[in-house]
Design an enzyme around this catalytic site. Sequence first.
Site, PDB file in Angstrom:
ATOM      1  N   CYS A 331     -12.656 -33.381 -15.055  1.00  0.00           N
ATOM      2  CA  CYS A 331     -11.398 -33.058 -14.388  1.00  0.00           C
ATOM      3  C   CYS A 331     -10.891 -34.278 -13.606  1.00  0.00           C
ATOM      4  CB  CYS A 331     -11.590 -31.833 -13.506  1.00  0.00           C
ATOM      5  SG  CYS A 331     -10.051 -30.961 -13.121  1.00  0.00           S
ATOM      6  N   HIS A 428     -14.628 -27.283 -17.167  1.00  0.00           N
ATOM      7  CA  HIS A 428     -15.756 -27.064 -16.272  1.00  0.00           C
ATOM      8  C   HIS A 428     -16.671 -25.982 -16.859  1.00  0.00           C
ATOM      9  CE1 HIS A 428     -14.207 -29.355 -12.862  1.00  0.00           C
ATOM     10  NE2 HIS A 428     -13.023 -28.811 -13.074  1.00  0.00           N
TER      11      HIS A 428
END
Length: 483
Positions: A331, A428
């Site tokens: 991310c 994630h």
Amino acid sequence: MARAIMIQGTGSNVGKSMLVAGLARAFADRGLRVAPFKPQNMSNNAAVSADGGEIGRAQALQARAARLAPHTDMNPILLKPETDTGAQVIVQGKRYATLAARDYAKEKPALMGFILQSFRRLAQGVDLVIIEGAGSPAEINLRAGDLANMGFAEAAGVPVVLAGDIDRGGVIAQLVGTQAVLSDSDAAHIKGFIVNRFRGDPTLFTEGMEEIARRTGWDALGLVPWFQDAWRLPAEDALDLSSGPLKRGFKVAVPHLNRIANFDDLDPLSSEPGVTVEIVKAGHPLPGDADLVLIPGSKATIADLDHFRAQGWDIDLAAHIRRGGHVLGLCGGYQMLGRWIDDPDGIEGRPGRHAGLGHLDIETVMSPAKRVQLTDAVHPDSGAALSGYEIHLGKTTGPDCDRSWLQIGDVAEGAQSADGRVRGCYLHGLYTSDTFRAADLARMGAASGLSYEAGVEATLDHLAAHVAQHIDLDRLLALAEEV
């Protein structure tokens, strides 16, 4: 009609989250429909719920303990710090505003309405709601407009059990002192107490428990020994990952960013018998013997990129890559690895074009639209199916995206360098897949010997047995009141 009980603490990190998770599983094992609830949480380590919103990761774990799917009503207010004095405010799973602390105080009356709405809605479908406070009710300077502790207990009409941490020392003063500084009306909400994290012979503290009960008039509900397997459960604070056993073998170095966020991929790695996860604090170099440098997510990517350089980690990372080490950016960490981060609208504070670390030939453009969703993906090289989530701003493109290494439906995801040693993606939770984790560790020369999800379930069962042995569950349930 549901009953409710609130677990407050004498301070932060006294074990409230763990106690609520253990109690949720213990009462669920008794056949009760249990739901966790936290009126207000402050954490950048968020979870994505099935209804497409964000909640604190601790509440997601507590929902799992209760054998429920996480829902935004379980944590209606989530504060995600972006600076030392301001935070993004998530209300019932969605972004509400970004507010400075002083402005947030003005919003509290309106926010209490959302909290009570979520609480009442949640209570409609269960037998018992176990509520977690935040910080300590002894912070009486924050009592006006309080949403997290006695302010909520008063508004919702719920009884309170106060937990103290004996491992810190001074637990008698923690508990008795809390009663001493509370107003009479707030103190009246407290019906019992728990002493948590005891080490040694419990008979040596019998007199201490009796003295607390005598001085406060509260029920002594339990003296809970230190739970040795706590490190096996997903951590809410990245620094908690250091509490696991020391191991030799494959080393993962993780720079501790100022606004580190969504680092739950570290939990499966730190649980691996042959893997050490080392959280590198500011002022310390990235270890030269690391096999993998994992740059986690960030709530303030550009500011944390500056912080990364200020520690000299950019120099350490370049040396790591020259030595043939592996790098993974997740991310915000993925965005940092690129050549540029463009923020034309100043979403993260200062508009402009910011040079990245330059280890991936990609560029990210920030935009106001926030992507928050549960995501199923495939890792084509291993055939592993992944169930994760996305929480991010911005879109990333560039030549290294042509070497994607994940597939989300028909869309390629992630980027990697020509030699495959530097990788990044927005997904994630990918390391919770045993198949992917084993394949990725093998690619880097390490072995996996873990069934992670099964281990989490077993640990929750052990935690439930632990609290059931040391807390008077019948008395605790009797203290819960209808709401």
